[in-house]
Design a protein around this motif. Structure first.
Motif, PDB file in Angstrom:
ATOM      1  N   ASP A 188      -3.211  20.381  -3.441  1.00 42.99           N
ATOM      2  CA  ASP A 188      -2.781  19.402  -2.476  1.00 42.99           C
ATOM      3  C   ASP A 188      -3.789  18.195  -2.175  1.00 42.99           C
ATOM      4  O   ASP A 188      -4.802  18.453  -1.954  1.00 42.99           O
ATOM      5  N   ALA A 189      -3.337  16.829  -2.584  1.00 42.94           N
ATOM      6  CA  ALA A 189      -4.405  15.748  -2.591  1.00 42.94           C
ATOM      7  C   ALA A 189      -3.669  14.699  -1.841  1.00 42.94           C
ATOM      8  O   ALA A 189      -2.441  14.277  -1.901  1.00 42.94           O
ATOM      9  N   PHE A 190      -4.605  13.775  -1.376  1.00 39.17           N
ATOM     10  CA  PHE A 190      -4.014  12.508  -0.642  1.00 39.17           C
ATOM     11  C   PHE A 190      -3.750  11.544  -2.113  1.00 39.17           C
ATOM     12  O   PHE A 190      -4.512  11.315  -2.897  1.00 39.17           O
ATOM     13  N   ASP A 191      -2.501  10.873  -1.888  1.00 39.68           N
ATOM     14  CA  ASP A 191      -2.112   9.989  -2.874  1.00 39.68           C
ATOM     15  C   ASP A 191      -2.291   8.478  -2.303  1.00 39.68           C
ATOM     16  O   ASP A 191      -1.360   8.017  -1.730  1.00 39.68           O
ATOM     17  N   PHE A 192      -3.119   7.677  -2.838  1.00 39.06           N
ATOM     18  CA  PHE A 192      -3.421   6.430  -2.300  1.00 39.06           C
ATOM     19  C   PHE A 192      -3.173   5.465  -3.555  1.00 39.06           C
ATOM     20  O   PHE A 192      -3.740   5.494  -4.704  1.00 39.06           O
ATOM     21  N   GLY A 218     -11.949  16.755   1.596  1.00 33.72           N
ATOM     22  CA  GLY A 218     -10.711  15.839   1.094  1.00 33.72           C
ATOM     23  C   GLY A 218     -10.592  15.948  -0.272  1.00 33.72           C
ATOM     24  O   GLY A 218     -11.575  15.949  -1.016  1.00 33.72           O
ATOM     25  N   TYR A 219      -9.480  15.494  -0.627  1.00 35.60           N
ATOM     26  CA  TYR A 219      -9.325  15.664  -2.110  1.00 35.60           C
ATOM     27  C   TYR A 219      -8.260  13.942  -2.390  1.00 35.60           C
ATOM     28  O   TYR A 219      -7.389  13.473  -1.828  1.00 35.60           O
ATOM     29  N   GLY A 220      -8.839  13.314  -3.189  1.00 42.55           N
ATOM     30  CA  GLY A 220      -7.969  11.906  -3.763  1.00 42.55           C
ATOM     31  C   GLY A 220      -7.432  12.175  -4.896  1.00 42.55           C
ATOM     32  O   GLY A 220      -8.183  12.535  -6.119  1.00 42.55           O
ATOM     33  N   ALA A 221      -6.228  11.906  -5.018  1.00 47.17           N
ATOM     34  CA  ALA A 221      -5.449  12.175  -6.509  1.00 47.17           C
ATOM     35  C   ALA A 221      -5.649  11.043  -7.191  1.00 47.17           C
ATOM     36  O   ALA A 221      -5.667   9.725  -6.944  1.00 47.17           O
ATOM     37  N   GLY A 222      -5.830  11.548  -8.629  1.00 54.60           N
ATOM     38  CA  GLY A 222      -5.868  10.173  -9.785  1.00 54.60           C
ATOM     39  C   GLY A 222      -4.287  10.274 -10.042  1.00 54.60           C
ATOM     40  O   GLY A 222      -3.447  11.046  -9.735  1.00 54.60           O
ATOM     41  N   ASN A 223      -3.962   9.378 -11.043  1.00 53.16           N
ATOM     42  CA  ASN A 223      -2.722   9.338 -11.648  1.00 53.16           C
ATOM     43  C   ASN A 223      -2.416  10.063 -13.090  1.00 53.16           C
ATOM     44  O   ASN A 223      -1.214  10.205 -13.286  1.00 53.16           O
ATOM     45  N   LEU A 277       0.754  -1.124   0.146  1.00 53.18           N
ATOM     46  CA  LEU A 277      -0.053  -0.008  -0.151  1.00 53.18           C
ATOM     47  C   LEU A 277       0.873   1.318  -0.076  1.00 53.18           C
ATOM     48  O   LEU A 277       1.954   1.525   0.719  1.00 53.18           O
ATOM     49  N   LYS A 278       0.480   2.014  -0.745  1.00 54.61           N
ATOM     50  CA  LYS A 278       1.260   3.416  -0.694  1.00 54.61           C
ATOM     51  C   LYS A 278       0.422   4.629  -0.222  1.00 54.61           C
ATOM     52  O   LYS A 278      -0.844   4.773  -0.909  1.00 54.61           O
ATOM     53  N   PHE A 279       0.802   5.425   0.875  1.00 52.80           N
ATOM     54  CA  PHE A 279       0.081   6.372   1.338  1.00 52.80           C
ATOM     55  C   PHE A 279       0.974   7.610   1.014  1.00 52.80           C
ATOM     56  O   PHE A 279       2.190   7.470   1.720  1.00 52.80           O
ATOM     57  N   GLY A 280       0.478   8.889   0.713  1.00 54.90           N
ATOM     58  CA  GLY A 280       1.506   9.842   0.604  1.00 54.90           C
ATOM     59  C   GLY A 280       0.429  11.332   0.025  1.00 54.90           C
ATOM     60  O   GLY A 280      -0.636  11.003   0.118  1.00 54.90           O
ATOM     61  N   ARG A 281       1.188  12.397  -0.297  1.00 57.57           N
ATOM     62  CA  ARG A 281       0.577  13.315  -0.758  1.00 57.57           C
ATOM     63  C   ARG A 281       1.288  13.946  -1.985  1.00 57.57           C
ATOM     64  O   ARG A 281       2.646  13.652  -2.323  1.00 57.57           O
ATOM     65  N   THR A 282       0.480  14.358  -2.947  1.00 55.28           N
ATOM     66  CA  THR A 282       0.881  14.724  -4.177  1.00 55.28           C
ATOM     67  C   THR A 282       0.101  16.101  -4.610  1.00 55.28           C
ATOM     68  O   THR A 282      -0.894  16.643  -3.892  1.00 55.28           O
TER      69      THR A 282
END
Length: 429
Positions: free
Chosen positions: A56-60, A259-264, A45-50
């Motif tokens: 600024d969004a959460f990068d899962f 909350g923000y969820g990042a796409g690729n 699992l990868k948890f981070g921010r980008t």
């Protein structure tokens, strides 16, 4: 009431959903614990921010130990049927759009059917509610893939590598939703790209078949944009269709958290994020939306119109009234006005056409301010008398219900005024 609002202006995928919910406050450590309890391996699992377009969004993300392609991330499972010695998988996730062929023995890949996936979900140390949500989402995906391939649901198989990513995203979304303890989920229409993605035997249109099948079966509204490529993934739309109570854009929001969820992807005209709002909505509303129906009538008697008005009131209309007007050649006439809720307008229209000479009805959508209303009973020497209490902020109005006062007056042989006066005195005490 706690409401989760998902703003899908850049589409939706499984990892974007989990990222947005984590950014809203879902517990990352608890999520890891519950996901690790699932009987699957081969991922991290990868948890981070980008940052996406400066936001600024959460990068899962789910990192697979043995991806099918060195630069490939799988966002959702791919179903298939077996044709001869080989089969193909169409990978179209918001991160990469491509496909490649695999022999059944290639890399020792295992194929799981829906029953296998449901057993994995059941094996996890998740709440029963989260398990049921995850199972429902996988059922939706399996049904859409079965339709796309022309197969019974039980013959749909998920390729091991893609299924791992999907199981994690889907169970992760179910776990996070359970943690946030929302009472209602709403979402905007889904923005989707256009064009095509390349597969082994040619081009696959966007939206891809699985997404289109879910949108059609679950009545999920979609808006096509000028973006080239795929924004909505099967996993994303399946999650949304399973948990969303209504597809709507709130007109007013009491925002508690965002909350923000990042796409690729990096999109040319928008931030590739899923924005999630946690809203606090009061169960007490000071406004609502209604429909006003109007028609002009100059060739019907007063008795007939009064009868029609009575039928409309009895059917549940909020209000019914007649306005005197002058029509062509200065003929005296009436304008029939009926106020109804949206869901009751067709019934009211039918009643008007059946019981009046009207051949056309005007409709207007209105927003009205309303006072909160409550009926209480006041103990008087004439028995229990009903009183309507109306509130709007600090404003309070109280009215003795006429029919209740009339009934008391008839029973005790007094005037209605006596009943009303005593009831009002009791209220003020």
């Amino acid at each position: 009431m706690r409401t989760l609002y998902l703003e899908c202006r850049s589409g939706i995928s499984g990892d974007m959903t989990v990222g947005a919910l984590l950014d809203l406050g879902a517990d990352q450590k608890q999520l890891e614990k519950e996901l690790n309890s699932l009987k699957i391996e081969g991922y991290a699992l990868k948890f981070g921010r980008t940052k996406k377009a400066g936001i600024d969004a959460f990068d899962f993300d789910v990192l697979l130990e043995h991806p099918e392609h060195p630069d490939q991330h799988h966002e959702h499972a791919h179903a298939h049927s077996h044709h001869g010695a080989g089969h193909e998988h169409h990978h179209s996730d918001g991160k990469h759009g491509h496909s490649h062929e695999h022999e059944h023995h290639h890399h020792g890949h295992v194929h799981r059917n829906l029953g296998d996936v449901l057993e994995i979900i059941e094996s996890g140390e998740m709440s029963e509610a989260a398990k049921e949500t995850a199972k429902q989402i996988f059922h939706i995906i399996a049904e859409s893939e079965a339709k796309a391939h022309g197969l019974p649901v039980e013959e749909v198989h998920f390729h091991e590598v893609g299924a791992v990513d999907s199981i994690i995203d889907i169970c992760g979304a179910a776990i996070c939703l359970e943690q946030l303890k929302v009472d209602r989920v709403i979402a905007s229409p889904l923005s989707e790209g256009q064009g095509s993605v390349r597969c082994a035997h040619g081009l696959m249109p966007v939206p891809v078949p699985a997404v289109v099948n879910i949108a059609a079966a679950r009545q999920v509204p979609m808006e096509l944009t000028e973006v080239e490529g795929e924004l909505v993934t099967p996993t994303g739309i399946a999650i949304l269709s399973a948990v969303c109570d209504e597809f709507t854009v709130p007109k007013r929001m009491n925002i508690k958290k965002i909350g923000y969820g990042a796409g690729n992807k990096d999109l040319p005209d928008r931030a590739n994020v899923l924005r999630a709002y946690l809203l606090e909505e009061s169960d007490r509303q000071d406004s609502d939306e209604v429909v006003l129906l109007e028609t002009n009538i100059d060739d019907q008697t007063g008795e007939q119109l009064a009868y029609a008005c009575g039928l409309l009131r009895d059917s549940g209309a909020l209000d019914v009234w007649l306005e005197p007007i002058y029509m062509k050649k200065n003929r005296p006439a009436y304008k029939l006005c009926v106020l109804v809720k949206e869901e009751a307008q067709q019934s009211a229209v039918k009643l008007i056409f059946q019981n009046t000479t009207a051949i056309g009805i005007r409709k207007s959508n209105l927003e009205r301010a309303i006072m909160q209303r409550e009926i209480i009973e006041v103990d008087t020497s004439y028995g229990l008398v009903q009183v309507k209490c109306c509130k709007y902020g600090e404003i309070l109005k109280q009215y003795v219900e006429f029919e209740s006062a009339k009934q008391a007056a008839e029973i005790y042989h007094v005037t209605i005024e006596q009943v009303i006066q005593e009831t009002l005195k009791k209220i003020c005490q």
